[in-house]
Design an enzyme around this catalytic site. Structure first.
Site, PDB file in Angstrom:
ATOM      1  N   HIS A 163      88.638  16.243 123.373  1.00 51.98           N
ATOM      2  CA  HIS A 163      89.100  14.870 123.656  1.00 51.98           C
ATOM      3  C   HIS A 163      87.965  13.881 123.408  1.00 51.98           C
ATOM      4  O   HIS A 163      86.821  14.188 123.732  1.00 51.98           O
ATOM      5  CB  HIS A 163      89.526  14.804 125.126  1.00 51.98           C
ATOM      6  CG  HIS A 163      89.969  13.444 125.567  1.00 51.98           C
ATOM      7  ND1 HIS A 163      91.160  12.888 125.168  1.00 51.98           N
ATOM      8  CD2 HIS A 163      89.363  12.533 126.376  1.00 51.98           C
ATOM      9  CE1 HIS A 163      91.284  11.685 125.719  1.00 51.98           C
ATOM     10  NE2 HIS A 163      90.205  11.439 126.457  1.00 51.98           N
TER      11      HIS A 163
ATOM     12  N   ALA B  56      96.296  21.048  92.151  1.00 51.39           N
ATOM     13  CA  ALA B  56      95.132  21.819  91.726  1.00 51.39           C
ATOM     14  C   ALA B  56      95.033  23.121  92.518  1.00 51.39           C
ATOM     15  O   ALA B  56      94.745  24.187  91.962  1.00 51.39           O
ATOM     16  CB  ALA B  56      93.878  20.978  91.919  1.00 51.39           C
TER      17      ALA B  56
HETATM   18  C1  FAD Z   1      96.201  10.924  88.971  1.00 52.97           C
HETATM   19  C2  FAD Z   1      96.365  12.331  89.483  1.00 52.97           C
HETATM   20  C3  FAD Z   1      95.907  12.650  90.755  1.00 52.97           C
HETATM   21  C4  FAD Z   1      96.034  13.947  91.232  1.00 52.97           C
HETATM   22  N1  FAD Z   1      95.571  14.228  92.485  1.00 52.97           N
HETATM   23  C5  FAD Z   1      95.671  15.484  92.961  1.00 52.97           C
HETATM   24  C6  FAD Z   1      95.134  15.825  94.232  1.00 52.97           C
HETATM   25  O1  FAD Z   1      94.588  14.966  94.944  1.00 52.97           O
HETATM   26  N2  FAD Z   1      95.240  17.104  94.660  1.00 52.97           N
HETATM   27  C7  FAD Z   1      95.839  18.074  93.892  1.00 52.97           C
HETATM   28  O2  FAD Z   1      95.902  19.221  94.327  1.00 52.97           O
HETATM   29  N3  FAD Z   1      96.353  17.784  92.682  1.00 52.97           N
HETATM   30  C8  FAD Z   1      96.282  16.524  92.187  1.00 52.97           C
HETATM   31  N4  FAD Z   1      96.770  16.240  90.948  1.00 52.97           N
HETATM   32  C9  FAD Z   1      97.423  17.319  90.168  1.00 52.97           C
HETATM   33  C10 FAD Z   1      96.389  18.217  89.477  1.00 52.97           C
HETATM   34  O3  FAD Z   1      95.541  17.426  88.677  1.00 52.97           O
HETATM   35  C11 FAD Z   1      97.097  19.270  88.627  1.00 52.97           C
HETATM   36  O4  FAD Z   1      98.061  19.933  89.402  1.00 52.97           O
HETATM   37  C12 FAD Z   1      96.088  20.267  88.084  1.00 52.97           C
HETATM   38  O5  FAD Z   1      95.172  19.622  87.234  1.00 52.97           O
HETATM   39  C13 FAD Z   1      96.801  21.391  87.312  1.00 52.97           C
HETATM   40  O6  FAD Z   1      95.837  22.261  86.818  1.00 52.97           O
HETATM   41  P1  FAD Z   1      96.066  23.046  85.442  1.00 52.97           P
HETATM   42  O7  FAD Z   1      94.851  23.880  85.246  1.00 52.97           O
HETATM   43  O8  FAD Z   1      97.385  23.696  85.445  1.00 52.97           O
HETATM   44  O9  FAD Z   1      96.144  21.901  84.306  1.00 52.97           O
HETATM   45  P2  FAD Z   1      95.104  20.820  83.826  1.00 52.97           P
HETATM   46  O10 FAD Z   1      94.162  20.421  84.873  1.00 52.97           O
HETATM   47  O11 FAD Z   1      95.948  19.768  83.200  1.00 52.97           O
HETATM   48  O12 FAD Z   1      94.270  21.559  82.683  1.00 52.97           O
HETATM   49  C14 FAD Z   1      94.879  21.960  81.490  1.00 52.97           C
HETATM   50  C15 FAD Z   1      93.851  22.007  80.389  1.00 52.97           C
HETATM   51  O13 FAD Z   1      94.463  22.593  79.245  1.00 52.97           O
HETATM   52  C16 FAD Z   1      93.927  21.996  78.067  1.00 52.97           C
HETATM   53  N5  FAD Z   1      94.866  22.221  76.973  1.00 52.97           N
HETATM   54  C17 FAD Z   1      96.158  21.832  76.884  1.00 52.97           C
HETATM   55  N6  FAD Z   1      96.701  22.264  75.726  1.00 52.97           N
HETATM   56  C18 FAD Z   1      95.723  22.921  75.069  1.00 52.97           C
HETATM   57  C19 FAD Z   1      95.659  23.574  73.807  1.00 52.97           C
HETATM   58  N7  FAD Z   1      96.705  23.665  72.989  1.00 52.97           N
HETATM   59  N8  FAD Z   1      94.488  24.129  73.425  1.00 52.97           N
HETATM   60  C20 FAD Z   1      93.393  24.049  74.228  1.00 52.97           C
HETATM   61  N9  FAD Z   1      93.402  23.441  75.432  1.00 52.97           N
HETATM   62  C21 FAD Z   1      94.551  22.894  75.852  1.00 52.97           C
HETATM   63  C22 FAD Z   1      93.765  20.535  78.472  1.00 52.97           C
HETATM   64  O14 FAD Z   1      92.787  19.914  77.659  1.00 52.97           O
HETATM   65  C23 FAD Z   1      93.339  20.644  79.942  1.00 52.97           C
HETATM   66  O15 FAD Z   1      91.943  20.577  80.068  1.00 52.97           O
HETATM   67  C24 FAD Z   1      96.647  14.949  90.429  1.00 52.97           C
HETATM   68  C25 FAD Z   1      97.105  14.631  89.143  1.00 52.97           C
HETATM   69  C26 FAD Z   1      96.964  13.345  88.668  1.00 52.97           C
HETATM   70  C27 FAD Z   1      97.449  13.025  87.286  1.00 52.97           C
END
Ligand code: FAD
Length: 464
Positions: free
Chosen positions: A441, A316
């Site tokens: 400490h 994230a």
């Molecule tokens: C179980 C689990 C635990 C995790 N724990 C951690 C942690 O502790 N710390 C950490 O840093 N990371 C963690 N991660 C990883 C983290 O969740 C991801 O790296 C992060 O969510 C990536 O962000 P993003 O915005 O790229 O994608 P996402 O959070 O996946 O968001 C993408 C969004 O795009 C939307 N979307 C996709 N396609 C379309 C479309 N065609 N039209 C409209 N909307 C669309 C989806 O609905 C989604 O809401 C974890 C992941 C998992 C699965």
């Protein structure tokens, strides 16, 4: 064109949401599109946050179960109420998504639209029945579990992270497939809640992205806690009969079948690029997701991509870091390149693992000329008081410059300790710089001062 935006962002997770907000703060007209009703992405709804609510509950429950170590006698009737844990999770998720929505609604030039987005061409996207034009676009569509290419009647019924946090009753047993970060975190959390847990992994060890000694510290605890681990195997098929999964695999040339009521697939992550119509926009992609350069620009220079939708770290915080780079590169002169040399991350395992900068495994792979120095928590006062005297702090030091270029931490509290380690690496500190700080400490942070002293004394002895 009617409905023309300066920027359209696809995906409202930790990548898309801050990018859309930052651009809107500059007064640009922005459309943020997500399939979900509210912003937050996989991180909020099925990833980081639900898993850490679970981790917190599991750790508290385990500390109660082990309270005899601190001479506390309990009645033996202690229980965890899964529905309460789920309720906590739902409340936190709702609170956070509503807070993000509230922020969006206060921004006059930012609009949120629920729906599935698809490129019509290089300057317009379709969301359900409507078409919107854009000057620039950001693909922040995230990733999903990479399902292995195997057959069987059970494949469609296995859980991924998108299912498990919605189960209304606490499962009795789970077979986890894959031994990466997501699987190992969840296995230990569920195990602490009394769920029988078993891991199947095709590789020769768990947590291949971590150095051997970090991974082995976690594996040791897993085995002590009764988690079963099977390695070096080839998954063949998953069938579902009479309410049980039959997981078939070969190991050391022999066919084996394990029967479990629940199977959770955590076999890596694959970018969400299907259905985005990338071909229509002329945006290149491959098995790692949207292809981008160091400035996070796709093959169409006005369309960018970041977060889990591209190759690279899948966290994230890296997604949000990349979002900042994207907005800068879209609208400011002199583009910035991404730099992960100071990235940090935490595995919320037991013990926890924190890593910043380069780890020992990658330093060796890249044949870097480094010194390694370790501090063992077995000798640490705070760790002994906490009865958690396991783990270590490891500095990876560039031999030539003496700069600490990486830190690995295995500890009950690596998630807090990694903050100081991040500053050490980001500020290119040497052991002498670290020694100038006086740590209180008895705290685990003393480990930084102690390891720096070790390095200093060694160098004194070498000088004679
Ligand atoms: C179980 C689990 C635990 C995790 N724990 C951690 C942690 O502790 N710390 C950490 O840093 N990371 C963690 N991660 C990883 C983290 O969740 C991801 O790296 C992060 O969510 C990536 O962000 P993003 O915005 O790229 O994608 P996402 O959070 O996946 O968001 C993408 C969004 O795009 C939307 N979307 C996709 N396609 C379309 C479309 N065609 N039209 C409209 N909307 C669309 C989806 O609905 C989604 O809401 C974890 C992941 C998992 C699965």
């Amino acid at each position: 064109m009617k409905n023309e935006y300066d920027l359209i962002v696809i995906g409202a997770g930790p990548a898309g949401t801050p990018a859309a907000m930052a651009a809107a703060k500059f007064g640009l007209k922005v459309l943020l599109v997500d399939k979900r009703e509210a912003p937050g992405g996989e991180c909020l709804f099925e990833g980081c946050i639900p898993s850490k609510v679970l981790e917190n509950a599991a750790n508290h429950y385990a500390s109660v179960a082990h309270s005899d170590r601190f001479h506390i006698e309990l009645s033996g009737q202690e229980q965890i109420h899964w529905e309460g844990v789920l309720q906590d999770k739902n409340e936190i998720v709702k609170k956070r998504s509503m807070a993000a929505m509230g922020q969006i609604e206060k921004m006059p030039t930012l609009e949120y639209k629920q729906g599935s987005a698809k490129f019509v061409d290089a300057h317009s996207i379709q969301v359900e029945e409507e078409v919107f034009g854009f000057k620039k676009a950001l693909i922040a569509s995230g990733a999903k579990t990479a399902m292995p290419n195997i057959q069987g009647s059970g494949i469609d019924k296995v859980w991924t992270n998108r299912d498990v946090f919605f189960e209304e009753t606490l499962p009795k047993e789970i077979l986890f497939i894959g031994a990466g970060a997501i699987s190992c975190e969840l296995t230990q959390m569920f195990n602490k809640l009394g769920v029988k847990c078993h891991i199947l992994e095709r590789g020769e060890r768990i947590l291949k992205h971590l150095s051997q000694d970090c991974a082995m510290a976690v594996q040791k605890r897993m085995l002590e806690d009764g988690i079963e681990i099977d390695l070096n195997l080839n998954l063949e098929s998953i069938d579902f009969e009479d309410g049980m999964f039959h997981v078939n695999f070969t190991q050391e040339g022999k066919s084996r079948t394990l029967k479990y009521t629940n199977v959770l697939m955590a076999t890596g992550r694959i970018a969400n690029v299907d259905g985005l119509g990338l071909e229509n926009a002329g945006v290149e992609y491959d098995k790692n997701g949207v292809v981008v350069n160091e400035q996070l620009q796709s093959s169409q220079p006005h369309i960018f991509a970041c977060g889990d939708a591209i190759k690279g770290p899948k966290f994230a915080h890296t997604a949000s870091y990349e979002a900042g780079i994207v907005v800068h590169n879209m609208f400011a002169p002199s583009p910035h390149a991404v730099d992960f040399s100071k990235n940090s991350w935490v595995l919320f395992s037991d013990p926890q693992v924190g890593v910043v900068g380069i780890d020992e495994q990658n330093a060796k792979k890249d044949a870097m000329d480094v010194d390694i120095e370790m501090y063992d928590f077995a000798q640490d006062a705070r760790a002994q008081i906490d009865k958690q005297a396991v783990g270590f702090v490891k500095f990876i030091i560039d031999k030539k410059t003496k700069v600490i270029i990486g830190v690995e931490i295995v500890s009950e509290d690596a998630s807090s300790l990694i903050g100081e380690a991040s500053l050490i690496v980001a500020n290119k500190m040497t052991a002498m710089d670290v020694m100038s700080a006086i740590h209180p400490h008895p705290t685990l942070t003393e480990s930084f001062g102690k390891i720096a002293q070790q390095i200093f004394f060694k160098s004194m002895m070498q000088r004679g």
